[in-house]
Motif scaffolding. Sequence first.
Motif, PDB file in Angstrom:
ATOM      1  N   UNK A 110       7.290  -2.122  10.599  1.00 47.12           N
ATOM      2  CA  UNK A 110       5.971  -2.285  11.210  1.00 47.12           C
ATOM      3  C   UNK A 110       5.208  -0.969  11.098  1.00 47.12           C
ATOM      4  N   UNK A 111       4.154  -0.979  10.283  1.00 45.95           N
ATOM      5  CA  UNK A 111       3.307   0.197  10.080  1.00 45.95           C
ATOM      6  C   UNK A 111       4.117   1.446   9.714  1.00 45.95           C
ATOM      7  N   UNK A 112       4.789   1.437   8.566  1.00 48.31           N
ATOM      8  CA  UNK A 112       5.618   2.605   8.201  1.00 48.31           C
ATOM      9  C   UNK A 112       4.813   3.881   7.984  1.00 48.31           C
ATOM     10  N   UNK A 113       3.488   3.749   7.786  1.00 45.42           N
ATOM     11  CA  UNK A 113       2.663   4.941   7.556  1.00 45.42           C
ATOM     12  C   UNK A 113       2.020   5.468   8.837  1.00 45.42           C
ATOM     13  N   UNK A 114       2.178   4.763   9.960  1.00 48.33           N
ATOM     14  CA  UNK A 114       1.534   5.174  11.210  1.00 48.33           C
ATOM     15  C   UNK A 114       2.052   6.535  11.665  1.00 48.33           C
ATOM     16  N   UNK A 115       1.138   7.458  11.909  1.00 47.65           N
ATOM     17  CA  UNK A 115       1.512   8.790  12.374  1.00 47.65           C
ATOM     18  C   UNK A 115       1.985   9.720  11.282  1.00 47.65           C
ATOM     19  N   UNK A 116       1.998   9.255  10.021  1.00 50.53           N
ATOM     20  CA  UNK A 116       2.483  10.061   8.897  1.00 50.53           C
ATOM     21  C   UNK A 116       1.286  10.569   8.108  1.00 50.53           C
ATOM     22  N   UNK A 117       1.255  11.856   7.849  1.00 44.93           N
ATOM     23  CA  UNK A 117       0.140  12.438   7.107  1.00 44.93           C
ATOM     24  C   UNK A 117       0.225  12.067   5.625  1.00 44.93           C
ATOM     25  N   UNK A 118      -0.910  12.206   4.932  1.00 43.33           N
ATOM     26  CA  UNK A 118      -1.008  11.744   3.541  1.00 43.33           C
ATOM     27  C   UNK A 118      -0.036  12.441   2.599  1.00 43.33           C
ATOM     28  N   UNK A 119       0.340  13.688   2.927  1.00 42.56           N
ATOM     29  CA  UNK A 119       1.231  14.407   2.006  1.00 42.56           C
ATOM     30  C   UNK A 119       2.634  13.823   1.972  1.00 42.56           C
ATOM     31  N   UNK A 120       2.992  12.982   2.975  1.00 41.51           N
ATOM     32  CA  UNK A 120       4.314  12.350   2.971  1.00 41.51           C
ATOM     33  C   UNK A 120       4.276  10.905   2.469  1.00 41.51           C
ATOM     34  N   UNK A 121       3.085  10.390   2.165  1.00 40.58           N
ATOM     35  CA  UNK A 121       2.969   9.010   1.697  1.00 40.58           C
ATOM     36  C   UNK A 121       3.725   8.784   0.388  1.00 40.58           C
ATOM     37  N   UNK A 122       3.632   9.682  -0.610  1.00 38.48           N
ATOM     38  CA  UNK A 122       4.417   9.462  -1.840  1.00 38.48           C
ATOM     39  C   UNK A 122       5.918   9.343  -1.585  1.00 38.48           C
ATOM     40  N   UNK A 123       6.432  10.099  -0.612  1.00 41.49           N
ATOM     41  CA  UNK A 123       7.855  10.010  -0.264  1.00 41.49           C
ATOM     42  C   UNK A 123       8.194   8.606   0.234  1.00 41.49           C
ATOM     43  N   UNK A 124       7.362   8.052   1.123  1.00 39.36           N
ATOM     44  CA  UNK A 124       7.624   6.713   1.665  1.00 39.36           C
ATOM     45  C   UNK A 124       7.547   5.664   0.563  1.00 39.36           C
ATOM     46  N   UNK A 125       6.533   5.753  -0.283  1.00 35.99           N
ATOM     47  CA  UNK A 125       6.375   4.779  -1.366  1.00 35.99           C
ATOM     48  C   UNK A 125       7.547   4.851  -2.340  1.00 35.99           C
ATOM     49  N   UNK A 126       8.016   6.061  -2.605  1.00 31.48           N
ATOM     50  CA  UNK A 126       9.179   6.213  -3.498  1.00 31.48           C
ATOM     51  C   UNK A 126      10.416   5.549  -2.895  1.00 31.48           C
ATOM     52  N   UNK A 127      10.641   5.769  -1.597  1.00 23.81           N
ATOM     53  CA  UNK A 127      11.783   5.157  -0.926  1.00 23.81           C
ATOM     54  C   UNK A 127      11.663   3.637  -0.903  1.00 23.81           C
ATOM     55  N   UNK A 128      10.460   3.123  -0.648  1.00 21.45           N
ATOM     56  CA  UNK A 128      10.253   1.674  -0.652  1.00 21.45           C
ATOM     57  C   UNK A 128      10.582   1.086  -2.022  1.00 21.45           C
ATOM     58  N   UNK A 129      10.138   1.772  -3.059  1.00 24.09           N
ATOM     59  CA  UNK A 129      10.378   1.282  -4.416  1.00 24.09           C
ATOM     60  C   UNK A 129      11.866   1.269  -4.747  1.00 24.09           C
ATOM     61  N   UNK A 130      12.620   2.232  -4.205  1.00 21.85           N
ATOM     62  CA  UNK A 130      14.066   2.266  -4.438  1.00 21.85           C
ATOM     63  C   UNK A 130      14.778   1.167  -3.648  1.00 21.85           C
ATOM     64  N   UNK A 131      14.389   0.974  -2.395  1.00 23.43           N
ATOM     65  CA  UNK A 131      15.066  -0.014  -1.550  1.00 23.43           C
ATOM     66  C   UNK A 131      14.789  -1.446  -1.990  1.00 23.43           C
ATOM     67  N   UNK A 132      13.610  -1.686  -2.547  1.00 23.47           N
ATOM     68  CA  UNK A 132      13.249  -3.056  -2.946  1.00 23.47           C
ATOM     69  C   UNK A 132      14.134  -3.565  -4.082  1.00 23.47           C
ATOM     70  N   UNK A 133      14.795  -2.676  -4.809  1.00 24.71           N
ATOM     71  CA  UNK A 133      15.644  -3.125  -5.917  1.00 24.71           C
ATOM     72  C   UNK A 133      16.881  -3.865  -5.422  1.00 24.71           C
ATOM     73  N   UNK A 134      17.324  -3.572  -4.195  1.00 25.83           N
ATOM     74  CA  UNK A 134      18.545  -4.186  -3.666  1.00 25.83           C
ATOM     75  C   UNK A 134      18.311  -5.036  -2.421  1.00 25.83           C
ATOM     76  N   UNK A 135      17.138  -4.912  -1.799  1.00 29.76           N
ATOM     77  CA  UNK A 135      16.924  -5.571  -0.513  1.00 29.76           C
ATOM     78  C   UNK A 135      15.572  -6.282  -0.458  1.00 29.76           C
ATOM     79  N   UNK A 136      15.444  -7.198   0.487  1.00 29.31           N
ATOM     80  CA  UNK A 136      14.161  -7.823   0.785  1.00 29.31           C
ATOM     81  C   UNK A 136      13.475  -6.999   1.862  1.00 29.31           C
TER      82      UNK A 136
END
Length: 484
Positions: A110-136
């Motif tokens: 729920x709102x994974x970007x809430x409270x996170x500054x823009x400089x950490x957004x690429x980190x979250x997107x990278x992790x999401x892209x990795x996790x989606x390969x094995x999980x829903x």
Amino acid sequence: MTLTVCVGASGSGKTTFLNDVRKLHKCIYIRQFHNLRPYIKVSAIPNFNPTDLPYWDIYVREKKEKSIVVGGTIAGRFMAGLSGGQRKLLLFELIFQRTIAQENLLIVLDEPFAGVTDDFVPYIIERLDEMRTEHNILLVTNDHIGALTKLADNTVTVSAIDRSQVKVNAKVSVDRELALLAMSIGKEYSHAANDKDLDFFRKVELSSTGGLPYVFANILLVFGLVLLTFWNSEPGTEALVLIATGLVAFFSLHPYMIQLVDWRNMMEEEAEALLHFSKSMNKFLKLFLTVFLLLFVNCIRFWCQDGVIGTLTSTRYFFSLFLDSFSITSLHILLGLYSKLTEQEVQTLAACPFMCVIFFSTTFSPGAGIPGLQGLKYLFPRFYLWCMLPGVQDLMEGCPESNALAYMAMATFVVPSLFLLWVMFCRLNKKLRNVKKNSSQRGLKKTAEYAQLQLELFGEKALKNLEQSGNSHHASFSTDEELS
């Protein structure tokens, strides 16, 4: 596997959609404002490598990597530590490390970007892209929608105008319950509680930041005042000394007990985010620790009473004092740990045993009261304690001639027994409601619409993987014509 983004206007029910998915299927869940016990040291989290956090080098340079705590507020007490955005990133990295060795899990964010500054957004997107390969992955966001919709396999749009229907990709007017069922698939996270979980509880709850030092200091302080102010009490005033020390014992432990509701809520949210793996074990350990503190307080109380008056030295008085204290505080402990009630509701109900002692035990009004109500005194340990107490035992009516301590022990467990019956009734009622609800859901899962929707969301390959793991329930079909 897939990444599904849930979008919609504010107030349209995005978070409600995620909560309903969570209720239908066990999943890993991170809330928009996820609560953690603020005194947890990051270094104490088992099987977690914080050096992968994008901000951790700051604490390494400041030499705080061993001492930095999660931070936040519990029972009104604020503890400085990680910021809200840093806690969100910690949970994100935590589930990434926890789930890397497993597959086909359902992860709800729920709102994974809430409270996170823009400089950490690429980190979250990278992790999401990795996790989606094995999980829903199912997530809600109001931020960086463009970047996520490009990354996403599916987009679910909810509306405040018609909450009974949602839009799934290009499919409009999809029944909301059908969409919830279609999304609620995936394996359950597999982990067995072990020694590391016990060690984690010890490191957190018995640490200097966990609040116990303040509790012990408070107990020693107030009972030190008891010794100073009640010294050389006269024989015959035992009842007054006992009432006074009982109140002191209760209020010395009350600051610890008052945070049980916050502790329970935070601990359960931690389990949803895989910080630890056994809610029941943690509740039992917390129960044991709280009862131990109650026993410790009564040891100090008994020793102080012996010092100031010297007529209550028998061991039966020690056990009587503990049983009396436990009967008054047990409901507070049980409701705090094993209910879903709010702090206000727990405090209101937890006061009932003490109020009932005043009204019905006859210890504050020997011989008074309506005859029909006087029989209720046998349900209260305080009555039997007063029957053993010098100076007041002759005023009490109906005292047992012997085995008063045994009767007292039985009366002590009246409240816990009633609580247990209430819990069993609630669970049975919930089970019966779930049977009826599951029957309706099984009917929906047999429809062609349900099969079409799962194909739309997960594709043929993903569904076959889920079928092999026993986590997909789509309707059987053999040709596209059967779905049309």
